[in-house]
Write a protein that holds these residues in place. Structure first.
Motif, PDB file in Angstrom:
ATOM      1  N   GLY A   1       4.099  -1.332  -6.924  1.00 15.79           N
ATOM      2  CA  GLY A   1       4.777  -1.220  -5.646  1.00 15.79           C
ATOM      3  C   GLY A   1       6.032  -0.682  -5.200  1.00 15.79           C
ATOM      4  O   GLY A   1       6.369  -0.467  -4.309  1.00 15.79           O
TER       5      GLY A   1
ATOM      6  N   GLY B   1      -2.164  -0.516  -5.449  1.00 19.30           N
ATOM      7  CA  GLY B   1      -0.686  -1.127  -5.065  1.00 19.30           C
ATOM      8  C   GLY B   1      -0.822  -2.262  -3.886  1.00 19.30           C
ATOM      9  O   GLY B   1       0.345  -2.696  -3.607  1.00 19.30           O
TER      10      GLY B   1
ATOM     11  N   ARG C   1      -0.855  -0.775  -0.906  1.00 21.93           N
ATOM     12  CA  ARG C   1      -0.604   0.006   0.489  1.00 21.93           C
ATOM     13  C   ARG C   1      -1.377   1.292   0.600  1.00 21.93           C
ATOM     14  O   ARG C   1      -0.975   2.464   1.006  1.00 21.93           O
TER      15      ARG C   1
ATOM     16  N   THR D   1      -3.357  -6.127  -1.202  1.00 20.07           N
ATOM     17  CA  THR D   1      -2.621  -6.140   0.027  1.00 20.07           C
ATOM     18  C   THR D   1      -2.140  -7.261   0.703  1.00 20.07           C
ATOM     19  O   THR D   1      -2.844  -8.304   0.852  1.00 20.07           O
TER      20      THR D   1
ATOM     21  N   ASP E   1       3.105  -5.916   2.700  1.00 21.29           N
ATOM     22  CA  ASP E   1       2.573  -4.566   2.558  1.00 21.29           C
ATOM     23  C   ASP E   1       2.257  -3.988   4.034  1.00 21.29           C
ATOM     24  O   ASP E   1       2.477  -2.885   4.196  1.00 21.29           O
TER      25      ASP E   1
END
Ligand SMILES: *Cc1c(COP(=O)(O)O)cnc(C)c1O
Length: 452
Positions: free
Chosen positions: A20, A68, A70, A430, A434
Motif C-alpha cells: 500500500g 494492493g 488501488r 480495496t 483506497d
C-alpha cells in the motif's frame, strides 16, 4: 529446504505488507534494473537462497501492485490470503491434477469446488465442470462442446472427422462480444469473421429484438458483464428463443456471473442459468492467483466428447470424474485447491460481501467524479465505471498522469466513440479509504489537466 521456504515466506510477507505504500505501477528505474536477472546463463549451480534474494530484490520492485487495493485497470483481482497460502502449500505438493490416480486430493477438491460453484452461481447441478487457465480457455472449451453437440445433432462427428465438409454452424454474437470469444471461434475453425453480429444498445447489451431467426445449427454467444460497462445481455429472452429453436447458448460470464451470489445483482442475471454453457473467471473477481478459470456445460458428455483425447494404454480410467476429461490440458497444476481455499475461507456471506462492496465502491467512484463535474458514461450496474474528463485528448492525458502519479492505476478505452477511463473494482483488498484516496488523485490530476 526448510530455511529457504521460511526465508521466502518472510520476503513474501514483507512484499505484501508494503504494497500500500508504493506506487501502483513500477518506476522506470525499477523496470530497467530487471536486466540484472539476465546475462549469460551461469555455468555452475548457486545457492537457492541467493537465487530467491536476487528475484526478490530485483523482481519485487518491478511488479505491478495489483494486490494492493488501488489497481483498477482491465478487470484484475488480487489474491485472498487463504488462496495465496493454499497456492504455496499446493506448490510444495506439486500435484499433477490430470487424473485421480496422480492426485486424489486434487481430484476430490475439484469435485467439491464443482458443486460449490454450481450452487453459488445457480447453475444446473448436474453440469460438467472443467478447471482451465482463464476465461479464454473456458470460452474455447464451452464452444468446443457446442460445436460437438450441434454437429452430432446433424449426424456429423467433428472429433473424428474434423471441420472440412461438416454441415455449417451459424454463430451469433453481440456487437460487444469480447475478443476472447472471437479468439476461441478462431481456434475452433468456426471463424471470427463469419459470425452474425447483433447490434447492442447504449449500454452494450445485445438487442434481443434484433436477433436473427435461430435454429438447431446456431450457437448464440451472450455476455454476462460487459468488460467496459458491466452490462448484461438479456439472457432470459435470448435463452427462451434459443430453447424453442434448439440453438445452443454460450455465456461469457468472466466476472459478471459472480454477481449471482448477491440478491442485489442476481436480477441482472435473470435467465442466464437456462443457457447451455458458461465461461467464468476465478483470477478476476474470486481473487485467486493466476491462472484460473472454469467452464461449465449443462450436459457433461458434450464437454467430455469435445475434449476427448482418445486412448493410450498407460492412461488409466478410474471410476468417477477424471479431471483431464473436462479440460484441453493433460498435465496441469491443481488450481482447484485455491478455489477451494477461497470459497472455504469466505463462505457464502463473505463472497457476497466482497462482490457487493466492490459494486458499492464503483458507485462511490461514479458519485465523486460526477460531483466534481466529470462525465460518467455508463449506468454503473456492477463494478465497472467509464469516465470522461473532457475532450479525448484531455482524457488521455489524465489517464497517463494518473498512471504516472502512482496513487492508483486505471486504463483507457473508447466507448461508443468517446475516449474514456475505465475503473474496474475487482479486488478483495480495496477499502473505501483506497477509493477516497484514488478519487482524490483522479480529481486533482483531471483539474490540473483541464486548467491547462
Ligand atoms: C477478462 C474477460 C475475458 C477473458 O478472460 P481471461 O481470463 O483473460 O482469458 C473474457 N470475457 C470477459 C467479459 C472478460 O472480462
Amino acid at each position: 529446504m526448510k530455511e529457504l521456504l521460511a526465508e521466502t515466506a518472510v520476503r513474501a510477507a514483507r512484499y505484501a505488507a508494503a504494497i500500500g505504500d508504493r506506487k501502483v505501477a513500477p518506476r522506470s528505474e525499477d523496470i530497467a534494473r530487471l536486466e540484472a536477472l539476465g546475462g549469460t546463463l551461469p555455468e555452475n549451480p548457486c545457492d537457492p537462497a541467493e537465487v530467491l534474494a536476487l528475484l526478490d530484490d530485483v523482481g519485487s520492485p518491478a511488479t505491478v501492485a495489483t494486490t494492493g487495493g488501488r489497481y483498477f485497470g482491465f478487470v484484475i483481482g488480487g489474491t485472498l490470503p487463504a488462496a495465496l497460502a493454499a497456492n504455496w502449500l499446493a506448490g510444495a505438493w506439486d500435484q499433477n491434477a490430470a487424473m485421480q490416480v496422480m492426485s486424489p486430493v486434487a481430484a476430490k477438491v475439484e469435485e467439491i469446488v464443482r458443486e460449490w460453484t454450481l450452487d453459488l452461481l445457480g447453475l444446473p447441478s448436474s453440469s460438467g465442470v472443467g478447471f482451465v487457465t482463464c476465461t479464454t480457455m473456458a470460452n474455447f472449451s464451452g464452444l468446443a462442446a457446442a460445436r460437438s453437440a450441434l454437429l452430432q445433432h446433424s449426424g456429423w462427428n467433428v472429433e473424428e472427422d474434423g471441420m472440412f465438409e461438416a454441415p455449417a454452424i451459424r454463430v451469433v454474437v453481440g456487437e460487444e462480444v469480447h475478443v476472447s470469444v472471437l479468439r476461441a471461434l478462431t481456434m475452433l475453425g468456426l471463424g471470427r469473421s463469419r459470425v452474425i453480429t447483433v447490434p447492442a444498445d447504449g449500454q452494450g447489451r445485445m438487442r434481443a429484438d434484433a436477433l436473427p431467426v435461430l435454429d438447431e445449427h446456431t450457437i448464440v454467444c451472450i455476455q454476462a458483464g460487459n468488460v467496459n460497462t458491466g452490462a448484461f445481455d438479456p439472457a432470459k429472452e435470448i435463452c427462451a428463443r434459443a430453447r424453442d429453436a434448439g440453438a445452443w447458448v454460450h455465456v461469457d460470464g468472466a466476472f459478471g456471473l459472480w454477481g449471482a451470489v448477491s440478491p442485489l445483482y442476481a436480477p441482472l442475471l435473470e435467465g442466464v442459468s437456462a443457457a447451455d454453457s458458461w465461461a467464468i473467471d476465478c483470477h478476476k473477481w474470486l481473487n485467486v492467483p493466476y491462472d484460473s478459470g472454469i467452464v461449465v456445460v449443462r450436459e457433461p458428455e458434450h464437454l467430455r466428447t469435445a475434449l476427448s483425447a482418445g486412448s493410450a494404454a498407460y492412461l488409466t480410467q478410474s471410476a468417477g470424474r477424471e479431471p483431464w476429461q473436462y479440460t484441453p490440458d493433460a498435465s496441469r497444476r491443481a488450481r482447484g485447491i485455491e478455489l477451494w481455499a477461497a470459497m472455504r475461507s469466505l463462505g457464502r456471506s463473505g463472497l457476497r460481501e466482497m462482490i457487493e462492496r466492490n459494486c458499492r465502491q464503483a458507485r462511490l467512484f461514479a458519485d465523486h467524479l460526477r460531483a466534481a463535474g466529470f462525465t460518467v458514461l455508463n449506468d454503473v450496474v456492477l463494478n465497472q465505471v467509464l469516465v470522461s474528463f473532457g475532450s479525448a485528448d484531455q482524457t488521455r492525458r489524465v489517464i497517463a498522469e494518473i498512471q504516472e502519479d502512482g496513487t492508483c492505476w486505471c486504463g483507457g478505452t473508447i466507448w461508443h466513440g468517446h475516449t474514456a477511463m475505465r475503473i474496474s473494482v475487482s479486488c478483495w483488498a480495496t477499502t473505501d479509504k483506497d477509493v477516497e484516496q484514488s478519487v482524490a488523485a483522479m480529481i486533482r490530476i483531471a483539474k490540473s489537466v483541464r486548467a491547462g
